[in-house]
Scaffold this active site. Structure first.
Site, PDB file in Angstrom:
ATOM      1  N   GLU A  12      -9.203 -12.623   5.613  1.00 44.89           N
ATOM      2  CA  GLU A  12      -8.580 -12.347   4.311  1.00 44.89           C
ATOM      3  C   GLU A  12      -9.144 -13.223   3.200  1.00 44.89           C
ATOM      4  O   GLU A  12      -9.084 -12.835   2.021  1.00 44.89           O
ATOM      5  CB  GLU A  12      -7.052 -12.499   4.420  1.00 44.89           C
ATOM      6  CG  GLU A  12      -6.437 -11.385   5.263  1.00 44.89           C
ATOM      7  CD  GLU A  12      -4.963 -11.568   5.585  1.00 44.89           C
ATOM      8  OE1 GLU A  12      -4.237 -10.556   5.622  1.00 44.89           O
ATOM      9  OE2 GLU A  12      -4.530 -12.713   5.823  1.00 44.89           O
ATOM     10  N   GLY A  78       0.952  -3.709   7.064  1.00 43.76           N
ATOM     11  CA  GLY A  78       1.234  -2.427   7.687  1.00 43.76           C
ATOM     12  C   GLY A  78       2.074  -1.572   6.741  1.00 43.76           C
ATOM     13  O   GLY A  78       2.890  -2.097   5.987  1.00 43.76           O
ATOM     14  N   ILE A 152       4.333  -5.592  13.823  1.00 43.83           N
ATOM     15  CA  ILE A 152       5.144  -4.392  14.095  1.00 43.83           C
ATOM     16  C   ILE A 152       4.227  -3.242  14.505  1.00 43.83           C
ATOM     17  O   ILE A 152       3.314  -2.860  13.755  1.00 43.83           O
ATOM     18  CB  ILE A 152       5.991  -4.008  12.856  1.00 43.83           C
ATOM     19  CG1 ILE A 152       6.910  -5.175  12.440  1.00 43.83           C
ATOM     20  CG2 ILE A 152       6.805  -2.742  13.130  1.00 43.83           C
ATOM     21  CD1 ILE A 152       7.904  -5.642  13.485  1.00 43.83           C
ATOM     22  N   MET A 172       3.577 -10.763   7.559  1.00 37.20           N
ATOM     23  CA  MET A 172       4.136 -11.917   8.256  1.00 37.20           C
ATOM     24  C   MET A 172       4.155 -13.212   7.442  1.00 37.20           C
ATOM     25  O   MET A 172       4.438 -14.275   7.996  1.00 37.20           O
ATOM     26  CB  MET A 172       3.364 -12.122   9.587  1.00 37.20           C
ATOM     27  CG  MET A 172       3.409 -10.889  10.480  1.00 37.20           C
ATOM     28  SD  MET A 172       2.397 -10.988  11.985  1.00 37.20           S
ATOM     29  CE  MET A 172       3.275 -12.249  12.899  1.00 37.20           C
ATOM     30  N   GLU A 173       3.856 -13.144   6.142  1.00 37.41           N
ATOM     31  CA  GLU A 173       3.812 -14.375   5.335  1.00 37.41           C
ATOM     32  C   GLU A 173       4.457 -14.288   3.954  1.00 37.41           C
ATOM     33  O   GLU A 173       4.804 -15.325   3.372  1.00 37.41           O
ATOM     34  CB  GLU A 173       2.352 -14.850   5.129  1.00 37.41           C
ATOM     35  CG  GLU A 173       1.592 -15.182   6.385  1.00 37.41           C
ATOM     36  CD  GLU A 173       0.983 -13.957   7.063  1.00 37.41           C
ATOM     37  OE1 GLU A 173       0.838 -12.914   6.378  1.00 37.41           O
ATOM     38  OE2 GLU A 173       0.672 -14.016   8.264  1.00 37.41           O
ATOM     39  N   ASP A 196      -2.864  -0.586   8.463  1.00 40.31           N
ATOM     40  CA  ASP A 196      -2.335   0.183   9.603  1.00 40.31           C
ATOM     41  C   ASP A 196      -0.964   0.726   9.219  1.00 40.31           C
ATOM     42  O   ASP A 196      -0.433   0.372   8.166  1.00 40.31           O
ATOM     43  CB  ASP A 196      -2.206  -0.717  10.846  1.00 40.31           C
ATOM     44  CG  ASP A 196      -1.300  -1.907  10.594  1.00 40.31           C
ATOM     45  OD1 ASP A 196      -1.823  -2.957  10.174  1.00 40.31           O
ATOM     46  OD2 ASP A 196      -0.074  -1.779  10.752  1.00 40.31           O
TER      47      ASP A 196
HETATM   48  C1  4EZ Z   1       0.287 -10.544   9.065  1.00 43.10           C
HETATM   49  N1  4EZ Z   1      -0.804  -9.612   9.110  1.00 43.10           N
HETATM   50  C2  4EZ Z   1      -1.173  -9.260  10.458  1.00 43.10           C
HETATM   51  C3  4EZ Z   1      -1.645 -10.287  11.391  1.00 43.10           C
HETATM   52  C4  4EZ Z   1      -2.060  -9.694  12.711  1.00 43.10           C
HETATM   53  C5  4EZ Z   1      -3.590  -9.991  14.700  1.00 43.10           C
HETATM   54  C6  4EZ Z   1      -4.522 -10.956  15.355  1.00 43.10           C
HETATM   55  C7  4EZ Z   1      -0.580  -8.408   8.245  1.00 43.10           C
HETATM   56  C8  4EZ Z   1      -0.183  -7.149   8.961  1.00 43.10           C
HETATM   57  C9  4EZ Z   1       0.964  -6.919   9.698  1.00 43.10           C
HETATM   58  N2  4EZ Z   1       2.042  -7.702  10.000  1.00 43.10           N
HETATM   59  C10 4EZ Z   1      -0.924  -5.999   8.996  1.00 43.10           C
HETATM   60  N3  4EZ Z   1      -0.261  -5.031   9.707  1.00 43.10           N
HETATM   61  C11 4EZ Z   1       0.901  -5.580  10.150  1.00 43.10           C
HETATM   62  C12 4EZ Z   1       1.957  -5.083  10.952  1.00 43.10           C
HETATM   63  N4  4EZ Z   1       1.927  -3.826  11.439  1.00 43.10           N
HETATM   64  N5  4EZ Z   1       3.000  -5.896  11.241  1.00 43.10           N
HETATM   65  C13 4EZ Z   1       3.009  -7.170  10.751  1.00 43.10           C
HETATM   66  O1  4EZ Z   1       0.666 -10.808   7.772  1.00 43.10           O
HETATM   67  C14 4EZ Z   1      -2.833 -10.620  13.572  1.00 43.10           C
END
Ligand code: 4EZ
Length: 229
Positions: A12, A78, A152, A172-173, A196
């Site tokens: 990011e 997401g 999720i 998540m932040e 996603d």
């Molecule tokens: C958290 N980030 C994802 C980190 C995933 C994998 C190694 C964003 C995010 C996210 N968070 C993108 N899609 C998501 C989802 N479906 N649920 C939660 O900020 C690390």
């Protein structure tokens, strides 16, 4: 003006670092911070690592140790809103914490005593973002962002978060960063590009679209920095 630009993952912030000038790395509090300039504006860039605990720490350090007076978050999320597609650019109109739950005691979901269910970004930064979107012909959507310490990836969980908080996007932040900025009176803005749809395909799509979506968000945040400077 000194602008903090925060992401959660290396992917990011890499598209940001590529475009900065006069970068100097500072190691502090078990993380790496990059002091730099973008079009003459002073910035400090970092990735926090994933989740609320790490992002709370990094946001606090950016403000209290590095003296940043504005915070922009750039990253991916997401989609919960069915109208949000992979690659769409979304800013948080407000943020909540979907896994904060003392409802067993009769409190609302996402609420603890003396806390707030929703935290709102700085209205001036929202206006700056809208004007950047307008002048560059970029579509910028808005939505309720739900934050929690879980990736999720199920329809059921996604629907539950949507019903409880009317959420449009999930990550998540955001809320923990918002909480730090709100408490310290630092204007903030949380930007995310969709990677996603938080359903059964989420981990596959995330891996496939992380880099591309992260760049969409990073490029826009840099346009905002230029406009703020
Ligand atoms: C958290 N980030 C994802 C980190 C995933 C994998 C190694 C964003 C995010 C996210 N968070 C993108 N899609 C998501 C989802 N479906 N649920 C939660 O900020 C690390």
């Amino acid at each position: 003006m000194k602008i903090a630009i925060l992401g959660a993952m290396p992917e990011e912030v890499e598209p940001l670092l590529e475009k900065l000038d006069d970068i100097s790395r500072v190691d502090y509090a078990d993380n790496r911070y990059y002091k730099a300039k973008y079009k003459g504006v002073e910035v400090v860039v970092a990735y926090s690592k994933i989740g609320c605990a790490f992002s709370t720490l990094t946001a606090t350090i950016l403000i209290e140790h590095f003296g940043c007076d504005t915070l922009l978050f750039s990253g991916v999320a997401g989609a919960i809103n069915e109208d949000f597609k992979i690659g769409d650019l979304i800013y948080a109109s407000k943020l909540c914490k979907h896994d904060l739950d003392i409802t067993a005691f009769g409190h609302p979901a996402g609420f603890v005593p003396e806390g707030k269910v929703f935290i709102y970004p700085d209205s001036n930064l929202v206006e700056v973002a809208k004007s950047v979107a307008n002048s560059k012909g970029i579509e910028l959507k808005e939505g309720v962002v739900a934050t929690g310490d879980q990736f999720i990836s199920s329809q059921e969980k996604k629907e539950q978060i949507k019903e409880t908080f009317n959420a449009d996007a999930i990550e998540m932040e955001g809320y923990s960063v918002a909480l730090v900025c709100d408490a310290l009176n630092v204007p903030f803005f949380i930007l995310r590009a969709i990677s996603d749809s938080a359903d059964m395909d989420a981990s596959f799509d995330f891996d496939a679209f992380l880099e591309k979506s992260a760049k969409v968000s990073a490029d826009f945040v840099l346009e905002m920095v230029e406009k703020l400077g």
